[in-house]
Design an enzyme around this catalytic site. Structure first.
Site, short mmCIF file in Angstrom:
data_model
loop_
_atom_site.label_atom_id
_atom_site.label_comp_id
_atom_site.label_asym_id
_atom_site.label_seq_id
_atom_site.Cartn_x
_atom_site.Cartn_y
_atom_site.Cartn_z
N ASP A 83 40.25 -27.12 43.03
CA ASP A 83 39.31 -27.70 42.06
C ASP A 83 40.05 -28.18 40.82
OD1 ASP A 83 40.02 -25.11 41.28
OD2 ASP A 83 38.07 -24.67 40.38
N HIS A 140 41.90 -29.67 35.63
CA HIS A 140 43.11 -30.07 34.91
C HIS A 140 43.33 -31.58 34.88
CE1 HIS A 140 44.78 -25.92 36.28
NE2 HIS A 140 43.98 -25.80 35.24
N TRP A 150 35.15 -16.26 39.07
CA TRP A 150 36.45 -16.46 38.43
C TRP A 150 36.21 -15.92 37.02
CZ3 TRP A 150 35.81 -18.72 42.86
CH2 TRP A 150 36.62 -19.71 43.40
N TYR A 176 37.68 -15.54 33.59
CA TYR A 176 38.83 -15.91 32.77
C TYR A 176 38.49 -15.70 31.29
CZ TYR A 176 40.87 -18.34 36.85
OH TYR A 176 41.42 -18.64 38.08
N LYS A 180 37.98 -13.00 40.68
CA LYS A 180 39.29 -13.65 40.67
C LYS A 180 39.83 -13.52 39.26
CE LYS A 180 40.99 -18.17 42.14
NZ LYS A 180 41.45 -18.84 40.94
N ILE A 181 40.97 -12.83 39.15
CA ILE A 181 41.51 -12.54 37.82
C ILE A 181 43.02 -12.82 37.80
CG2 ILE A 181 39.81 -10.82 37.05
CD1 ILE A 181 41.64 -8.61 38.11
N LYS A 182 43.54 -12.99 36.60
CA LYS A 182 44.99 -13.22 36.47
C LYS A 182 45.75 -11.91 36.65
CE LYS A 182 45.11 -17.35 33.72
NZ LYS A 182 45.63 -18.04 32.54
N GLY A 226 46.31 -17.70 41.21
CA GLY A 226 47.68 -18.19 41.39
C GLY A 226 48.42 -18.55 40.13
N ARG A 253 48.15 -24.38 43.12
CA ARG A 253 49.37 -25.10 42.77
C ARG A 253 50.63 -24.53 43.41
NH1 ARG A 253 47.99 -25.00 36.51
NH2 ARG A 253 46.89 -23.14 37.26
#
Ligand code: FBP
Length: 255
Positions: A18, A23, A136, A138, A169-171, A195, A224
Site C-alpha cells: 500500500d 509514500h 496497523w 503506529y 502490526k507494530i514496529k 518491515g 520494501r
C-alpha cells in the site's frame, strides 16, 4: 475472528503493498511499480497474505493468495497530526475476496479518536462478514517522540488488543527482551512485525525478524525489504525459511 487462513505452523509472512498511496511512487522502481508483478511475487514467493488497497485489488487481485484489504489510508502529502479515514467499505472488501481488513490507527495523534471510533465499527462489520480485523498501530504525531521506544511499542500492541484487533502490526523495538513485553501486552492478538525501510543488508533485516520471532511474534508484514530487493524471490524464500520453517538467519540466507 481467526487469523488461521494467514498462518502456516502458526506463523505468517504477509506481503504489504500500500506504499504507493502511503509514500508515493518514490518507493517504486521499474519492476515493482507494477501491481501485477507484486501479485506474481505474492504467489511465487508463497506469501501467506497480500495487502492491497481497493483500487489495486479491483484491477490486479487474482485470489491465489489470501487478501487483506486496507480500508483506510492517506498520502504523505499532508503534514501535521496524522489521520487516515475509511476509504473502502467492509462490504466491498468482502466482495473483492478479502479474508481480513487492514486499518491503520495513528495512536497518539490529535485525531486518534476518529480512527479508534472507525476501527471499532469496522471490526464489528468485518467479524459479521467472517473476516478478521488487522490493526496497523503506529504511534505518531507531536506527542510521540520515539515510536520504537519499548513502552510506546508495547502501548501500540496493547491498543490493538483493547480495540478488538485479531492481529496487530507494530514496529520492532530493536531487541528481543523489550519486544517480548510488547508481544505479551498484545495478549491473544497475533503480533506481526512491520518491515520498515530497506535495511542495509539482507542479514540485518533477517536478524530483526529473527528477534521478533524469538520474542513471540507470529510473523511479519513486509513490503520494501522484499520488493525493493534486487532478488525479491530470494528474499521471499529466506523469509519463508526463517518464519515458517523457523530456521536460523544463516540457514535462511543460504536459501
Ligand atoms: P514496509 O515493510 O515497506 O515498511 O511496509 C509495511 C507498512 O506498514 C505498509 O503497509 C505501509 O504502507 C508502510 O509500512 C507505512 O510506512 P510508514 O511507517 O512510513 O508510515
Amino acid at each position: 475472528m481467526s487469523m488461521e487462513i494467514f498462518l502456516h505452523n502458526n506463523r505468517g509472512v504477509l506481503l504489504a503493498y500500500d506504499q504507493g498511496l502511503e509514500h508515493g511512487p518514490t518507493d517504486l522502481d521499474e519492476h515493482n511499480f507494477d501491481p501485477a508483478f507484486i501479485m506474481e511475487l505474492a504467489a511465487a514467493g508463497r506469501f501467506n497474505g497480500v495487502v492491497f488497497q481497493k483500487g489495486l485489488a479491483e484491477k490486479y487481485y487474482d485470489r491465489r493468495v489470501p487478501l487483506i484489504l486496507k480500508v483506510n489510508g492517506k498520502t504523505s502529502l499532508v503534514k501535521g497530526e496524522p489521520v487516515a479515514r475509511q476509504i473502502c467499505s467492509v462490504k466491498r472488501a468482502s466482495e473483492l475476496g478479502a479474508k481480513a481488513i487492514g486499518y491503520t490507527i495513528y495512536a497518539g495523534s490529535a485525531h486518534e479518536s476518529i480512527m479508534l471510533e472507525e476501527f471499532g465499527r469496522i471490526q464489528e462489520e468485518a467479524h459479521n462478514l467472517g473476516m478478521a480485523a488487522i490493526a496497523w498501530v503506529y504511534p505518531r504525531g507531536e506527542a510521540i517522540k520515539n515510536d520504537t521506544a519499548p513502552e510506546i511499542v508495547a502501548y501500540a500492541a496493547r491498543t490493538g488488543l483493547e480495540v478488538g484487533a485479531d492481529a496487530v502490526k507494530i514496529k520492532y523495538t530493536g531487541d528481543v527482551e523489550s519486544f517480548k513485553w510488547a508481544v505479551r501486552c498484545a495478549g491473544k492478538a497475533k503480533v506481526f512485525m512491520s518491515g520498515g525501510p530497506k535495511a542495509p543488508t539482507e542479514a540485518d533485516f533477517l536478524k530483526q525478524v529473527r528477534g521478533a520471532l524469538d520474542a513471540g511474534a507470529a510473523g511479519l508484514a513486509v513490503g520494501r525489504n522484499v520488493w525493493q530487493s534486487p532478488d525479491p524471490l530470494k528474499m521471499a524464500r529466506a523469509l519463508h525459511r526463517l518464519v515458517i520453517e523457523n530456521c536460523s538467519v544463516e540457514e535462511a540466507l543460504r536459501s
